[in-house]
Design an enzyme around this catalytic site. Structure first.
Site, short mmCIF file in Angstrom:
data_model
loop_
_atom_site.label_atom_id
_atom_site.label_comp_id
_atom_site.label_asym_id
_atom_site.label_seq_id
_atom_site.Cartn_x
_atom_site.Cartn_y
_atom_site.Cartn_z
N ASP A 37 0.90 -1.06 -0.02
CA ASP A 37 0.25 -0.07 -0.06
C ASP A 37 0.98 1.34 -0.07
O ASP A 37 1.83 1.32 0.63
CB ASP A 37 -1.12 -0.16 1.44
CG ASP A 37 -2.00 -1.54 1.23
OD1 ASP A 37 -1.76 -1.70 -0.02
OD2 ASP A 37 -2.34 -1.19 2.37
N ARG B 232 -0.76 -0.69 -8.18
CA ARG B 232 -1.91 -0.57 -8.02
C ARG B 232 -2.00 1.02 -8.44
O ARG B 232 -1.65 1.51 -7.83
CB ARG B 232 -2.89 -0.76 -7.26
CG ARG B 232 -4.19 -0.60 -6.69
CD ARG B 232 -4.62 -0.42 -5.47
NE ARG B 232 -3.51 -1.76 -4.77
CZ ARG B 232 -3.48 -2.09 -3.42
NH1 ARG B 232 -2.62 -0.74 -2.87
NH2 ARG B 232 -2.61 -3.32 -3.11
N LYS C 118 -6.56 6.73 -6.36
CA LYS C 118 -6.66 8.58 -6.33
C LYS C 118 -6.07 9.13 -4.87
O LYS C 118 -5.46 10.09 -5.44
CB LYS C 118 -8.31 9.51 -6.04
CG LYS C 118 -8.94 8.67 -7.31
CD LYS C 118 -10.02 9.64 -7.18
CE LYS C 118 -10.97 8.67 -8.72
NZ LYS C 118 -12.31 9.82 -9.19
P1 FDA Z 1 -14.14 8.86 -5.65
O1 FDA Z 1 -13.70 8.73 -4.11
O2 FDA Z 1 -14.11 10.75 -6.81
O3 FDA Z 1 -15.40 7.92 -5.36
C1 FDA Z 1 -15.95 7.86 -6.39
C2 FDA Z 1 -17.32 6.71 -6.83
O4 FDA Z 1 -17.07 5.76 -5.73
C3 FDA Z 1 -18.12 8.02 -5.36
O5 FDA Z 1 -19.25 8.72 -6.27
C4 FDA Z 1 -18.67 7.05 -4.84
O6 FDA Z 1 -19.99 6.28 -5.65
C5 FDA Z 1 -18.02 5.83 -5.18
N1 FDA Z 1 -16.82 5.37 -3.67
C6 FDA Z 1 -15.81 5.57 -3.18
N2 FDA Z 1 -15.29 5.39 -2.44
C7 FDA Z 1 -16.26 5.35 -1.45
C8 FDA Z 1 -16.97 5.13 -0.10
N3 FDA Z 1 -15.48 5.37 0.65
N4 FDA Z 1 -17.96 4.45 -0.10
C9 FDA Z 1 -18.60 4.48 -0.40
N5 FDA Z 1 -19.07 4.85 -2.14
C10 FDA Z 1 -17.39 5.02 -2.35
N6 FDA Z 1 -4.76 4.79 -0.76
C11 FDA Z 1 -3.95 5.37 -0.62
O7 FDA Z 1 -3.89 6.03 -0.44
N7 FDA Z 1 -3.39 4.37 -0.16
C12 FDA Z 1 -3.73 2.46 -0.78
O8 FDA Z 1 -2.47 2.24 -0.71
C13 FDA Z 1 -5.05 2.50 -1.44
N8 FDA Z 1 -5.27 1.49 -2.13
C14 FDA Z 1 -6.38 1.55 -2.45
C15 FDA Z 1 -6.68 0.09 -2.66
C16 FDA Z 1 -7.65 -0.66 -3.77
C17 FDA Z 1 -8.23 -1.24 -4.04
C18 FDA Z 1 -8.79 0.63 -4.10
C19 FDA Z 1 -10.11 0.35 -5.03
C20 FDA Z 1 -8.51 2.10 -3.47
C21 FDA Z 1 -7.28 2.17 -2.00
N9 FDA Z 1 -7.07 3.33 -2.17
C22 FDA Z 1 -5.64 3.61 -1.44
C23 FDA Z 1 -8.00 4.04 -1.93
C24 FDA Z 1 -8.31 5.48 -3.24
O9 FDA Z 1 -7.08 6.28 -2.94
C25 FDA Z 1 -9.13 6.84 -2.37
O10 FDA Z 1 -9.53 7.13 -1.60
C26 FDA Z 1 -10.59 5.91 -3.11
O11 FDA Z 1 -10.49 4.04 -3.60
C27 FDA Z 1 -12.01 6.76 -3.48
O12 FDA Z 1 -11.34 7.20 -4.70
P2 FDA Z 1 -11.73 6.58 -6.06
O13 FDA Z 1 -10.89 6.87 -6.54
O14 FDA Z 1 -13.07 5.41 -6.03
O15 FDA Z 1 -13.16 7.84 -6.67
#
Ligand code: FDA
Length: 312
Positions: A131, A181, A184
Site C-alpha cells: 500500500d 496499483r 486517487k
Molecule cells: P472517488 O472518491 O472520486 O469516488 C467515486 C465514486 O465511488 C463516489 O462518487 C462513490 O459513488 C464511490 N465511492 C468511493 N469511495 C466510497 C466510499 N468510501 N463509500 C461509498 N462509495 C464510495 N489509498 C491510498 O492512499 N493508499 C492505498 O494503498 C490505497 N489502496 C487502495 C486499494 C484499492 C483496491 C482501492 C479501491 C482503493 C485504495 N485506496 C488507497 C483508496 C483510494 O485512494 C481512494 O481513497 C478510494 O478508492 C476512493 O476514490 P475513488 O477512486 O473510488 O474515487
C-alpha cells in the site's frame, strides 16, 4: 464538502476517538458495510464468495505505524499464517501490506526483511502488494519496492494520482515491470504536495492509467510486462478508460480493476462479466478505526448511513 473530508481525515488520527468509537454498536454496524468481519476466517469466507462470482481478492490486515519490533514481527507472523491458510484452502488470493505495519518507522532494513519473508512463501505467480501511505513515506516505500523488484520478487506497489510527484515516480518504474496499483489517494495532504481539486486528480488518474497501459509497459512481449491495476470506484472514469482502451485495441482481458469490499458491488460484477479482471480488496482485523474514517472521508454521504444506524 472538502471541509467534511478534512475533518474526517483529521479525526482518523485521533487516539481518543479510536479508543472510544469501536465501543458503539451503531458504529460497528456501519463498519460492517466495508468489511466482512474482524477475523481472517471472515475474510477468507468473503474471498470464496467473491471467487464464485469470478472476482479475485486481495487481503489486508488492518493496522499501521507499529511502535516496536515485537509488534512488527507479530504482524508479519499473522500475514505468514494468513498466506498458509490461503494456500491450504487453495484460494487465489493475494495480500497487500502497509510498510509501517511491518516496521518501516523503526528500521527500513528490518521492514524489508519482513516483507521478503512474506514474498518468500507466496507462490511466484502471485503478487505481494504494498500500500502507499502518507506522502512522507513515498520515497522509502518506492525504495523498498525497487529493492524487492531488483531481487526478482513478484511485488506490486500502490501509487496515488492526487500527488503532484506521481508521474515523475511512475515513469522510471515502468521499465521495472512488477505491478502497480493506481489509486486517487486517501490521506490529508497539503496543496503543494497533492492536487486539491477532484477534477485535477481525475485528469491525472486518466493520464497515469494511459502510461501504465502503454504498449511498452503492458505488452507480454516487452521486457517490462507491467501488471497495471486500476483501483477506483469512479464509474465515469472507469467508462472513460474502457472507451479509450477499446480505441487503442487493448482487450478487456488485459484490463484489471480493483475496488474495496462493499463499494460499487454491481460495478465489480459488471466488470467481471465484461471479461476484465475484477479484484476486491478485503480488509479485516480489529484495528479498523483510521481505515474506516478514510472510507467515510471518501464519501461524506456515508455519514448518513452512520446516522441511520444510530437510529435503528
Ligand atoms: P472517488 O472518491 O472520486 O469516488 C467515486 C465514486 O465511488 C463516489 O462518487 C462513490 O459513488 C464511490 N465511492 C468511493 N469511495 C466510497 C466510499 N468510501 N463509500 C461509498 N462509495 C464510495 N489509498 C491510498 O492512499 N493508499 C492505498 O494503498 C490505497 N489502496 C487502495 C486499494 C484499492 C483496491 C482501492 C479501491 C482503493 C485504495 N485506496 C488507497 C483508496 C483510494 O485512494 C481512494 O481513497 C478510494 O478508492 C476512493 O476514490 P475513488 O477512486 O473510488 O474515487
Amino acid at each position: 464538502m472538502s471541509w467534511a473530508r478534512t475533518a474526517l481525515l483529521k479525526a482518523s488520527q485521533s487516539q481518543w476517538l479510536r479508543e472510544r468509537a469501536p465501543r458503539y454498536p451503531f458504529v460497528r454496524r456501519n463498519v460492517a458495510r466495508f468489511m466482512p468481519g474482524e477475523s481472517a476466517d471472515d475474510a477468507l469466507a468473503a474471498v470464496r464468495a467473491l471467487a464464485a462470482k469470478n472476482i479475485g481478492a486481495v487481503l489486508t490486515a488492518l493496522g499501521e505505524n507499529v511502535t516496536s519490533r515485537a509488534e512488527a514481527t507479530h504482524e508479519t507472523d499473522l500475514y505468514r499464517s494468513l498466506l498458509t491458510q490461503i494456500s491450504e484452502q487453495n484460494l487465489a488470493a493475494e495480500i497487500s501490506v502497509k510498510l509501517t505495519h511491518l516496521g518501516l518507522d523503526l528500521d527500513e532494513n528490518f521492514c524489508f526483511d519482513n516483507l521478503l519473508s512474506l514474498i518468500a512463501i507466496t507462490p511466484s505467480s502471485r503478487t505481494t502488494w504494498i500500500d502507499m501511505e502518507q506522502s512522507p513515506y513515498v520515497d522509502r516505500t518506492l525504495h523498498i519496492y525497487r529493492r524487492a523488484r531488483q531481487s526478482g520478487a513478484n511485488v506490486g506497489v500502490c501509487l496515488q494520482a492526487y500527488l503532484r510527484r506521481t508521474e515523475a515516480d511512475l515513469r522510471p518504474l515502468l521499465p521495472l515491470g512488477g505491478a502497480i496499483r493506481l489509486v486517487k489517494g486517501a490521506y490529508n495532504e497539503p496543496t503543494d504536495v497533492a492536487f486539491p481539486r477532484k477534477s485535477d486528480v481525475d485528469a491525472n488518474f486518466f493520464k497515469l492509467t494511459q502510461l501504465m497501459l502503454s504498449t511498452d509497459a503492458r505488452s507480454p512481449a516487452s521486457p517490462a510486462h507491467l501488471r497495471a491495476a486500476i483501483a477506483t470506484h469512479d464509474r465515469k472514469l472507469i467508462q472513460k478508460i474502457l472507451d479509450w482502451a477499446q480505441q487503442e485495441g487493448i482487450t478487456k482481458t488485459e484490463l484489471e480493476f480493483q475496488m474495496l469490499y462493499g463499494i460499487q458491488r454491481a460495478e465489480q460484477l459488471r466488470l467481471a462479466n465484461l471479461g476484465c479482471k475484477s479484484v476486491v480488496l478485503v480488509a479485516f482485523g480489529s484495528f479498523w478505526f483510521p481505515w474506516y474514517m478514510r472510507r467515510l472521508a471518501e464519501r461524506p454521504a456515508n455519514l448518513l448511513f452512520l446516522l441511520r444506524n444510530l437510529l435503528t
